[in-house]
Design a protein around this motif. Structure first.
Motif, short mmCIF file in Angstrom:
data_model
loop_
_atom_site.label_atom_id
_atom_site.label_comp_id
_atom_site.label_asym_id
_atom_site.label_seq_id
_atom_site.Cartn_x
_atom_site.Cartn_y
_atom_site.Cartn_z
N CYS A 194 4.60 3.57 -3.73
CA CYS A 194 4.74 2.36 -2.91
C CYS A 194 6.18 1.90 -2.78
O CYS A 194 6.47 0.98 -2.01
CB CYS A 194 3.92 1.22 -3.50
N GLU B 216 0.84 -1.19 0.00
CA GLU B 216 0.00 0.00 0.00
C GLU B 216 0.88 1.25 0.00
O GLU B 216 2.03 1.21 0.44
CB GLU B 216 -0.92 -0.01 1.22
N ARG C 120 -0.27 1.89 10.19
CA ARG C 120 0.75 0.99 9.65
C ARG C 120 2.10 1.22 10.33
O ARG C 120 2.82 0.27 10.65
CB ARG C 120 0.87 1.17 8.14
N CYS D 89 0.63 8.15 -4.83
CA CYS D 89 0.43 6.70 -4.72
C CYS D 89 1.76 5.93 -4.78
O CYS D 89 1.85 4.85 -5.35
CB CYS D 89 -0.51 6.19 -5.80
#
Length: 540
Positions: A295, A282, A396, A293
């Motif tokens: 990763c 993610e 996370r 975005c």
């Protein structure tokens, strides 16, 4: 405990019976004795170099404090001498990434070339003289796997991410080569510090050919006083090591010796989260300097990793694989599954660091016999966890190192320091962190995911028997049983009889390797390095 010819001969009543008229006896007056501690992941020669030849400051300094330390160190160097060392904390990355900060570094180094490493040792900060010597300017392209950070006008700020730092490391190696003798000094210094922490065996996580040569020379001279497993780099995005891959593997048997086992390759599969180079399933947080975005990516494609593991498994060579993100962890597990299916059941695989693991992947460590090589200093509360929390969503970032879940699933955990990425190689600080999930220095409050704490007995096994199994040293060390090497440590306290908060303060008063005393921090009455029998309290 009776010791003869460097090995444990007998224990308890049998040890008493083994005494002869010429037996030397040590009475440790009830001190706690346990097997020598093991470190499954460090860079002992790099640490020795930092201790002997480099600026060596902790990564908790502010920029002002760091530059003041640089200026003091520079004042003691020759006018053209390189200033090398570290460490700057990952949290300083944004602050040093400017031409204004570069000008301050130039002033502090007073015209000398300078190259400073961050706390992860993955990233560098170079001054203008060093950039010029390396030929880094406005037109220099980013190397594959790295980035030269620049200001809005395109001028390099001196911050070099991952493989970009290799440009400087190679320049440094060319302009300031180090002899095998200097490397040998660094090796001995690193091992001496490990001895002072009770460590008698370890795995160097990324060894150069020159380092392996130095280890072999020391062992041939009878001066290598530890069990050492080395990891030969397949790729090297940060250190500038040469040769790599098959070119270093080809020399491994020539550098094997009694105490040195070049049995692993090392693969850097990703980088580190604060630099956005850890590979995740993610995305990272938006707005922290990475693309939308983002990763991260792995350094090798799936087919490349599979090829390396299959080719080396066919020769009985094991692998330690650096993974910080859950995507790289999953890729290793997927690849090892193919290697096991191909019939290679004996080679050993370590997922090094593996701070982030998807829940579905936890039982696969056991199913595939993959060791979780963990370094508590990299995840208990501190500068690195703060830097990670700045780039990952809070939920996370707070769920690092699922050690309890791994053990409950039957996985093997092996303890490493990753020293000098960590400030200290002291296993008792790591043990304290495993049991409490807290910072042993007390500088950083709170605990990290306390539900993943493990017991004291388990934590001690992490640094003894389980590490011996992981490194393939369990045939010679890891436990005090007849026939194994007489590697043991005398402790300042019995860890089972003190409050857990005091565990972090345990020290080695003596360290013995193969029946020889290699460290004496608190001499016992009548102690003699040639004595052959120890009567004490036998620990874990």
């Amino acid at each position: 405990m009776a010791v003869k010819d460097g090995k444990v001969l007998a224990l308890d009543e049998d040890a008493e019976l083994a005494c002869g008229p010429h037996t030397r006896i040590i009475d440790l007056h009830g001190s706690y004795v346990m097997p020598g501690l093991l470190d499954v992941h460090n860079h002992h020669m790099v640490a020795g170099q930092m201790e002997l030849f480099e600026l060596n400051v902790p990564p908790v300094l502010s920029l002002d404090e760091l530059l003041a330390a640089v200026a003091r160190y520079a004042a003691g160097l020759g006018p053209d001498e390189w200033l090398v060392g570290g460490s700057w904390g990952s949290g300083l990355l944004a602050e040093i990434n400017s031409t204004e900060a570069l000008a301050r570094l130039d002033a502090a180094t007073q015209g000398r070339p300078a190259l400073l490493k961050d706390d992860s040792k993955h990233n560098r900060w170079a001054n203008s003289v060093a950039l010029e010597l390396a030929g880094i300017g406005r037109q220099t392209q980013d190397p594959q796997g790295g980035q030269i950070l620049r200001d809005a006008t395109g001028k390099a700020t001196g911050v070099l991410i991952e493989a970009a730092g290799v440009l400087l490391e190679q320049t440094l190696a060319r302009l300031r080569p180090e002899s095998v003798q200097m490397l040998g000094q660094a090796v001995e210094r690193g091992i001496g510090i490990l001895h002072s922490c009770g460590v008698t065996g370890f795995q160097d996580a990324a060894s150069s050919l020159q380092q392996m040569q130095a280890l072999k020379a020391l062992d041939d001279a009878g001066q290598l006083k530890a069990w050492i497993v080395t990891s030969m780099p397949v790729n090297d995005p940060i250190l500038g090591t040469h040769p790599l891959g098959e070119d270093i593997i080809a020399h491994r048997d020539g550098f094997r010796s009694e105490h040195h086992r070049p049995d692993f390759i090392k693969i850097f599969l990703d980088g580190v989260p604060p630099a956005g180079t850890g590979a995740f399933i993610e995305p990272y947080l938006p707005g922290v300097g990475f693309p939308e975005c983002h990763c991260g990516t792995t350094a090798l494609q799936a087919d490349e990793l599979e090829g390396w593991l299959l080719r080396t498994a066919d020769r009985g060579i094991s692998a330690k694989i650096h993974c910080t993100g859950d995507a790289s962890v999953r890729l290793v597990l997927d690849t090892v599954e193919k290697v096991r299916a191909a019939g290679y059941s004996d080679v050993k695989y370590h997922i090094a660091h593996g701070q982030f693991v998807q829940p579905d992947d936890i039982p696969r460590f056991t199913e595939l016999d993959v060791t979780a090589d963990i370094s508590p200093s990299l995840w208990f509360p501190g500068v690195i966890t703060q830097a990670i929390a700045a780039v990952l969503p809070a939920e996370r970032a707070s769920r690092m190192q699922p050690n309890r879940a791994l053990l409950d699933a039957g996985a093997r955990i092996a303890g490493g320091s990753d020293w000098p990425v960590s400030i200290s190689p002291n296993p008792w600080e790591g043990i304290y962190g495993l049991v409490t999930r807290m910072d042993p220095t007390g500088m950083f409050p709170g605990s990290l995911w306390p539900e993943q704490a493990i017991s004291l007995d388990e934590a001690i096994s992490v640094y003894t028997t389980w590490s011996a199994e992981a490194m393939g040293l369990d045939d010679v060390t890891g436990a005090l049983t007849p026939g194994k090497s007489a590697d043991f440590v005398v402790l300042s306290a019995n860890p089972h009889q003190i409050d857990v908060d005091q565990v972090r303060h345990i020290t080695a008063t003596q360290t013995w390797f193969a029946g020889q005393k290699v460290y004496d921090g608190d001499p016992m009455p009548g102690a003699d390095p040639d004595e052959r029998l120890v009567a004490g309290r036998l620990g874990a």
